[in-house]
Design a protein around this motif. Structure first.
Motif, PDB file in Angstrom:
ATOM      1  N   VAL A 155       0.841  -1.202   0.000  1.00 19.46           N
ATOM      2  CA  VAL A 155       0.000   0.000   0.000  1.00 19.46           C
ATOM      3  C   VAL A 155       0.878   1.254   0.000  1.00 19.46           C
ATOM      4  CG1 VAL A 155      -1.745   1.300   1.292  1.00 19.46           C
ATOM      5  CG2 VAL A 155      -1.907  -1.189   1.146  1.00 19.46           C
ATOM      6  N   ALA A 156       1.902   1.250   0.848  1.00 24.73           N
ATOM      7  CA  ALA A 156       2.786   2.425   0.935  1.00 24.73           C
ATOM      8  C   ALA A 156       3.459   2.688  -0.410  1.00 24.73           C
ATOM      9  CB  ALA A 156       3.829   2.218   2.025  1.00 24.73           C
ATOM     10  N   ASP A 157       3.892   1.616  -1.087  1.00 23.19           N
ATOM     11  CA  ASP A 157       4.518   1.775  -2.401  1.00 23.19           C
ATOM     12  C   ASP A 157       3.520   2.351  -3.408  1.00 23.19           C
ATOM     13  OD1 ASP A 157       6.834   0.813  -1.383  1.00 23.19           O
ATOM     14  OD2 ASP A 157       6.692  -1.194  -2.292  1.00 23.19           O
ATOM     15  N   ALA A 158       2.272   1.869  -3.334  1.00 18.69           N
ATOM     16  CA  ALA A 158       1.259   2.345  -4.281  1.00 18.69           C
ATOM     17  C   ALA A 158       1.055   3.845  -4.116  1.00 18.69           C
ATOM     18  CB  ALA A 158      -0.061   1.605  -4.060  1.00 18.69           C
ATOM     19  N   TYR A 159       0.935   4.310  -2.872  1.00 20.24           N
ATOM     20  CA  TYR A 159       0.640   5.732  -2.655  1.00 20.24           C
ATOM     21  C   TYR A 159       1.872   6.610  -2.711  1.00 20.24           C
ATOM     22  CZ  TYR A 159      -4.009   4.113  -1.833  1.00 20.24           C
ATOM     23  OH  TYR A 159      -5.225   3.524  -1.996  1.00 20.24           O
ATOM     24  N   ALA A 160       3.039   6.002  -2.897  1.00 26.45           N
ATOM     25  CA  ALA A 160       4.218   6.812  -3.193  1.00 26.45           C
ATOM     26  C   ALA A 160       4.094   7.367  -4.612  1.00 26.45           C
ATOM     27  CB  ALA A 160       5.480   5.976  -3.060  1.00 26.45           C
ATOM     28  N   ILE A 164      -1.597   7.605  -8.363  1.00 29.28           N
ATOM     29  CA  ILE A 164      -2.501   6.696  -7.651  1.00 29.28           C
ATOM     30  C   ILE A 164      -3.095   7.401  -6.434  1.00 29.28           C
ATOM     31  CG2 ILE A 164      -2.674   4.498  -6.416  1.00 29.28           C
ATOM     32  CD1 ILE A 164      -0.580   3.353  -8.203  1.00 29.28           C
ATOM     33  N   ALA A 165      -2.258   8.140  -5.710  1.00 26.83           N
ATOM     34  CA  ALA A 165      -2.753   8.846  -4.525  1.00 26.83           C
ATOM     35  C   ALA A 165      -3.818   9.871  -4.913  1.00 26.83           C
ATOM     36  CB  ALA A 165      -1.596   9.522  -3.798  1.00 26.83           C
ATOM     37  N   PHE A 167      -5.731   9.881  -7.606  1.00 31.53           N
ATOM     38  CA  PHE A 167      -6.938   9.180  -8.055  1.00 31.53           C
ATOM     39  C   PHE A 167      -7.775   8.737  -6.852  1.00 31.53           C
ATOM     40  CE2 PHE A 167      -8.972   5.052  -9.128  1.00 31.53           C
ATOM     41  CZ  PHE A 167      -9.920   5.543 -10.010  1.00 31.53           C
ATOM     42  N   TYR A 168      -7.084   8.258  -5.835  1.00 32.60           N
ATOM     43  CA  TYR A 168      -7.781   7.808  -4.622  1.00 32.60           C
ATOM     44  C   TYR A 168      -8.506   8.977  -3.958  1.00 32.60           C
ATOM     45  CZ  TYR A 168      -8.495   4.954  -0.433  1.00 32.60           C
ATOM     46  OH  TYR A 168      -9.047   4.254   0.590  1.00 32.60           O
ATOM     47  N   VAL A 169      -7.808  10.112  -3.848  1.00 31.94           N
ATOM     48  CA  VAL A 169      -8.402  11.276  -3.178  1.00 31.94           C
ATOM     49  C   VAL A 169      -9.624  11.771  -3.953  1.00 31.94           C
ATOM     50  CG1 VAL A 169      -8.019  13.685  -2.537  1.00 31.94           C
ATOM     51  CG2 VAL A 169      -6.256  11.974  -2.055  1.00 31.94           C
ATOM     52  N   ILE A 170      -9.508  11.839  -5.287  1.00 29.32           N
ATOM     53  CA  ILE A 170     -10.639  12.303  -6.103  1.00 29.32           C
ATOM     54  C   ILE A 170     -11.820  11.337  -5.955  1.00 29.32           C
ATOM     55  CG2 ILE A 170     -11.433  12.688  -8.474  1.00 29.32           C
ATOM     56  CD1 ILE A 170      -8.623  13.747  -9.091  1.00 29.32           C
ATOM     57  N   SER A 171     -11.514  10.043  -5.914  1.00 29.39           N
ATOM     58  CA  SER A 171     -12.589   9.059  -5.774  1.00 29.39           C
ATOM     59  C   SER A 171     -13.323   9.244  -4.453  1.00 29.39           C
ATOM     60  CB  SER A 171     -12.024   7.645  -5.856  1.00 29.39           C
ATOM     61  OG  SER A 171     -11.420   7.454  -7.113  1.00 29.39           O
ATOM     62  N   MET A 172     -12.593   9.619  -3.410  1.00 28.36           N
ATOM     63  CA  MET A 172     -13.237   9.844  -2.119  1.00 28.36           C
ATOM     64  C   MET A 172     -14.130  11.076  -2.154  1.00 28.36           C
ATOM     65  SD  MET A 172     -12.628   7.327  -0.290  1.00 28.36           S
ATOM     66  CE  MET A 172     -12.575   6.364  -1.794  1.00 28.36           C
ATOM     67  N   LEU A 173     -13.724  12.072  -2.944  1.00 28.88           N
ATOM     68  CA  LEU A 173     -14.562  13.253  -3.128  1.00 28.88           C
ATOM     69  C   LEU A 173     -15.881  12.844  -3.794  1.00 28.88           C
ATOM     70  CD1 LEU A 173     -14.201  16.348  -2.690  1.00 28.88           C
ATOM     71  CD2 LEU A 173     -13.723  16.503  -5.132  1.00 28.88           C
ATOM     72  N   VAL A 174     -15.763  11.987  -4.805  1.00 25.77           N
ATOM     73  CA  VAL A 174     -16.949  11.489  -5.502  1.00 25.77           C
ATOM     74  C   VAL A 174     -17.847  10.733  -4.527  1.00 25.77           C
ATOM     75  CG1 VAL A 174     -17.728   9.862  -7.268  1.00 25.77           C
ATOM     76  CG2 VAL A 174     -15.804  11.386  -7.743  1.00 25.77           C
ATOM     77  N   LEU A 175     -17.252   9.886  -3.702  1.00 24.33           N
ATOM     78  CA  LEU A 175     -18.018   9.139  -2.701  1.00 24.33           C
ATOM     79  C   LEU A 175     -18.741  10.095  -1.758  1.00 24.33           C
ATOM     80  CD1 LEU A 175     -18.704   6.389  -1.348  1.00 24.33           C
ATOM     81  CD2 LEU A 175     -16.667   6.712   0.070  1.00 24.33           C
ATOM     82  N   GLY A 176     -18.045  11.158  -1.364  1.00 19.99           N
ATOM     83  CA  GLY A 176     -18.650  12.143  -0.472  1.00 19.99           C
ATOM     84  C   GLY A 176     -19.902  12.747  -1.084  1.00 19.99           C
ATOM     85  N   PHE A 177     -19.833  13.111  -2.367  1.00 20.41           N
ATOM     86  CA  PHE A 177     -21.012  13.673  -3.032  1.00 20.41           C
ATOM     87  C   PHE A 177     -22.134  12.648  -3.128  1.00 20.41           C
ATOM     88  CE2 PHE A 177     -18.216  17.121  -4.603  1.00 20.41           C
ATOM     89  CZ  PHE A 177     -19.044  18.193  -4.314  1.00 20.41           C
ATOM     90  N   HIS A 178     -21.776  11.377  -3.399  1.00 24.49           N
ATOM     91  CA  HIS A 178     -22.784  10.315  -3.498  1.00 24.49           C
ATOM     92  C   HIS A 178     -23.538  10.193  -2.173  1.00 24.49           C
ATOM     93  CE1 HIS A 178     -24.426   6.840  -5.635  1.00 24.49           C
ATOM     94  NE2 HIS A 178     -24.276   6.097  -4.562  1.00 24.49           N
ATOM     95  N   LEU A 179     -22.787  10.282  -1.085  1.00 13.76           N
ATOM     96  CA  LEU A 179     -23.408  10.096   0.218  1.00 13.76           C
ATOM     97  C   LEU A 179     -24.051  11.366   0.750  1.00 13.76           C
ATOM     98  CD1 LEU A 179     -20.752   7.702   1.664  1.00 13.76           C
ATOM     99  CD2 LEU A 179     -23.095   7.175   1.037  1.00 13.76           C
ATOM    100  N   PRO A 220      -3.803   8.132   1.863  1.00 14.76           N
ATOM    101  CA  PRO A 220      -2.846   8.213   0.746  1.00 14.76           C
ATOM    102  C   PRO A 220      -2.042   9.508   0.754  1.00 14.76           C
ATOM    103  CG  PRO A 220      -5.113   8.328  -0.053  1.00 14.76           C
ATOM    104  CD  PRO A 220      -5.182   7.923   1.380  1.00 14.76           C
ATOM    105  N   VAL A 221      -2.666  10.600   1.218  1.00 15.25           N
ATOM    106  CA  VAL A 221      -1.934  11.868   1.251  1.00 15.25           C
ATOM    107  C   VAL A 221      -0.750  11.748   2.203  1.00 15.25           C
ATOM    108  CG1 VAL A 221      -2.061  14.307   1.889  1.00 15.25           C
ATOM    109  CG2 VAL A 221      -3.947  13.249   0.643  1.00 15.25           C
ATOM    110  N   LEU A 222      -1.019  11.222   3.415  1.00 17.80           N
ATOM    111  CA  LEU A 222       0.058  11.100   4.403  1.00 17.80           C
ATOM    112  C   LEU A 222       1.112  10.092   3.941  1.00 17.80           C
ATOM    113  CD1 LEU A 222      -1.926  11.306   7.760  1.00 17.80           C
ATOM    114  CD2 LEU A 222      -0.550  13.068   6.634  1.00 17.80           C
ATOM    115  N   LEU A 223       0.662   8.977   3.341  1.00 14.54           N
ATOM    116  CA  LEU A 223       1.631   7.976   2.881  1.00 14.54           C
ATOM    117  C   LEU A 223       2.492   8.542   1.751  1.00 14.54           C
ATOM    118  CD1 LEU A 223      -0.368   4.608   2.978  1.00 14.54           C
ATOM    119  CD2 LEU A 223       1.376   5.429   4.565  1.00 14.54           C
ATOM    120  N   TYR A 224       1.872   9.357   0.917  1.00 17.36           N
ATOM    121  CA  TYR A 224       2.642   9.971  -0.161  1.00 17.36           C
ATOM    122  C   TYR A 224       3.700  10.915   0.427  1.00 17.36           C
ATOM    123  CZ  TYR A 224       3.980  13.003  -3.995  1.00 17.36           C
ATOM    124  OH  TYR A 224       4.710  13.712  -4.897  1.00 17.36           O
TER     125      TYR A 224
END
Ligand code: HEM
Ligand code: FES
Lengths: 229, 250
Positions: A155-160, A164-165, A167-179, A220-224
């Motif tokens: 996981v740490a390597d992925a978010y380096a 990828i990091a 994309f993950y953050v944007i996807s969470m924004l999308v999830l936030g709007f969905h909810l 992912p932000v912190l891991l990056y």
């Protein structure tokens, strides 16, 4: 048609399926988040690896995870059938439409937001779940004498990787709007609309829609940032 | 006031139709929206052109016929009124105004701005009544009904069946209309006898007519001239589920 099937396939029945599967996913995300937060422990990944190992080998968790896959597919499939039904109900559209005057953007964009979440889930499963379960590239580590995947390192390597990091953050924004719409909408679909509880449901929904995706996104932000040092 | 109107013109239900621009001048801000169209139609008639066809009857916000989407909103920009209650002072001199019919598969255009709303009638026919086949009218206060319940039933009964909910909904869903018509009876003891079969039949008919499903966007409630609440939709979800699991209609 059989009464049960006719109830489930009616517009109301399908909304009930949407709300029950949606609420299940809302609960699931809390558990998922609790696990993910272990990534932030400064222990070289021990806690997260133990947690991942436990999740992958506990029969009850494995059963719930299969149910979870099923509910995601059901939620997405039923939403698709509703999308078709709803599009067919208005073959000729308006030249001018002032949707923002009477409804929220997120409530009018549930299909778009859901589809984006679905794409995210597929990539997410490919990158993590599939690699852990069937891949050969994830390294191993020994925790308390037990050999297990070094999930933390993967996981740490992925978010380096900033792509990828991000994309993950944007996807969470999308999830936030969905909810933002989805959380309280699920209660309305179940017929739960009552002066005593509406305020609480609305408030809990707004809180969840901000707090949970934000907590997911911070990882992912912190891991990056950590990978830079 | 001088205005430019972009109005949907369609000869009949099979014509393709399209927008046509009209200039109207010397419109008084105190005129109602329908009176403004009357002025235009007067001119068109004098010129020997076909006037703009639109539904209207009471012109005081109770019949619900004056259906038109004005600048993207059913019954125009104001809250809780019908088109006949909308005044030209809600617009500015020189405005461009786009006027379209209700858009839904279940509401086919008959001509220009007139749509066929008989789908609503068929939903009512399916069960939106109480069957009392014999006897005289009971005394008004014979059956005690709590004030709050009576008020809520009355709120639901305020629905004038105009179809603004369908027109406003991105899914062209008729849930607000149907739920008001189910609620007004489900709340009262007189409606109790037939409550299960009523909700099953009316929802079935609603689906048959080709309306969309509800996404709980709340557009219907916001545009309803009678401010019918989403509370009624939630009630009908409960009524429907209860009926489906417990009625004897297999
Ligand atoms: C973990 C992810 C997800 C969560 C927590 C979630 C949650 C919810 C909730 C609570 C609702 C409200 C249900 C209701 O109105 O009764 C909802 C609605 C919806 N969801 Fe999701 N959802 C997720 C993923 C998805 C995916 C992957 C899709 C599509 C591919 C999707 C598409 C939709 C659509 C279209 C609606 C609106 C349905 C309608 O009212 O017509 N969602 N979701
Ligand atoms: S004409 Fe009757 S409500 Fe407008």
């Amino acid at each position: 048609m059989n009464w049960f099937l006719s109830a489930l396939t009616s517009g109301i029945g399908r909304k009930v399926i949407m709300s029950l599967t949606g609420l299940f996913l809302i609960l699931f995300l809390v558990i998922h988040l609790a696990g993910n937060l272990q990534l932030l422990k400064e222990d070289g990944g021990v806690a997260f690896n133990e947690y991942s190992h436990f999740m992958a080998h506990n029969p009850l968790i494995q059963f719930v995870s299969k149910a979870n896959f099923f509910f995601i597919l059901l939620h997405a499939f039923v939403s698709y059938t509703l999308y078709i039904k709803n599009k067919n109900a208005r073959p000729v559209g308006y030249k001018v439409s002032a949707g923002s005057a009477n409804s929220s953007w997120s409530s009018r964009s549930m299909s778009l937001l859901g589809t984006l979440i679905f794409i995210f889930i597929l990539l997410h499963l490919r990158g993590f779940w599939y690699e852990f379960k069937y891949g050969t590239e994830v390294t191993s580590t020994v925790v308390n004498g037990v050999e297990m995947h070094n999930a933390y390192q993967w996981v740490a390597d992925a978010y380096a990787n900033p792509l990828i990091a991000t994309f993950y953050v944007i996807s969470m924004l999308v999830l936030g709007f969905h909810l933002w719409h989805g959380f309280s909408s699920a209660f309305q679909s179940l017929g739960l609309n009552h002066v005593k509880y509406n305020g609480l449901i609305k408030l809990a929904g707004k809180f969840y829609a901000i707090a949970v995706p934000a907590a997911f996104a911070i990882i992912p932000v912190l891991l990056y940032l950590k990978s830079l040092s | 006031m001088n205005l430019t109107l972009h109005i949907w013109r369609q000869k009949n239900s099979t014509d393709k139709g399209g927008f046509k621009a009209y200039e109207v001048s010397n419109i008084s801000p105190d005129m109602s929206f329908l009176e403004m169209i009357d002025v235009l139609n007067e001119e068109l008639t004098h010129k020997g052109e076909d006037p703009v066809h639109f539904d209207h009857d009471c012109r005081e916000g109770i019949c619900g016929t004056c259906s038109m989407v004005i600048n993207g909103r059913p019954h125009g920009p104001k809250q809780a009124i019908t088109t006949c209650q909308l005044h030209m002072r809600s617009f500015n001199d020189g405005d461009d105004i786009t006027i379209e019919p209700w858009r839904a598969k279940a509401f086919p255009v008959v001509k220009d701005l007139i749509v066929d709303r008989s789908a609503f009638d068929r939903i009512i026919q399916a069960g939106g009544y109480v069957s009392i086949n014999t006897g005289g009218a009971p005394d008004a206060n014979e059956i005690p009904i709590p004030k709050r319940i009576a008020d809520e039933a009355m709120d639901a009964a305020a629905c004038i069946g105009c179809g603004a909910c369908v027109a406003a909904c991105k899914n062209a869903s008729a849930m607000l209309f149907t739920s008001a018509k189910i609620s007004q009876l489900a709340l009262l003891p007189q409606g109790n006898t037939e409550r299960h079969s009523r909700v099953e039949k009316m929802i079935w008919q609603m689906e048959e007519e080709g309306f969309g499903a509800c996404t709980n966007t709340g557009a219907c409630e916001a545009e309803c001239p009678k401010e019918i609440s989403l509370v009624h939709i939630a009630r009908v979800h409960r009524e429907y589920m209860a009926a489906k699991v417990s009625s004897h209609n297999v």
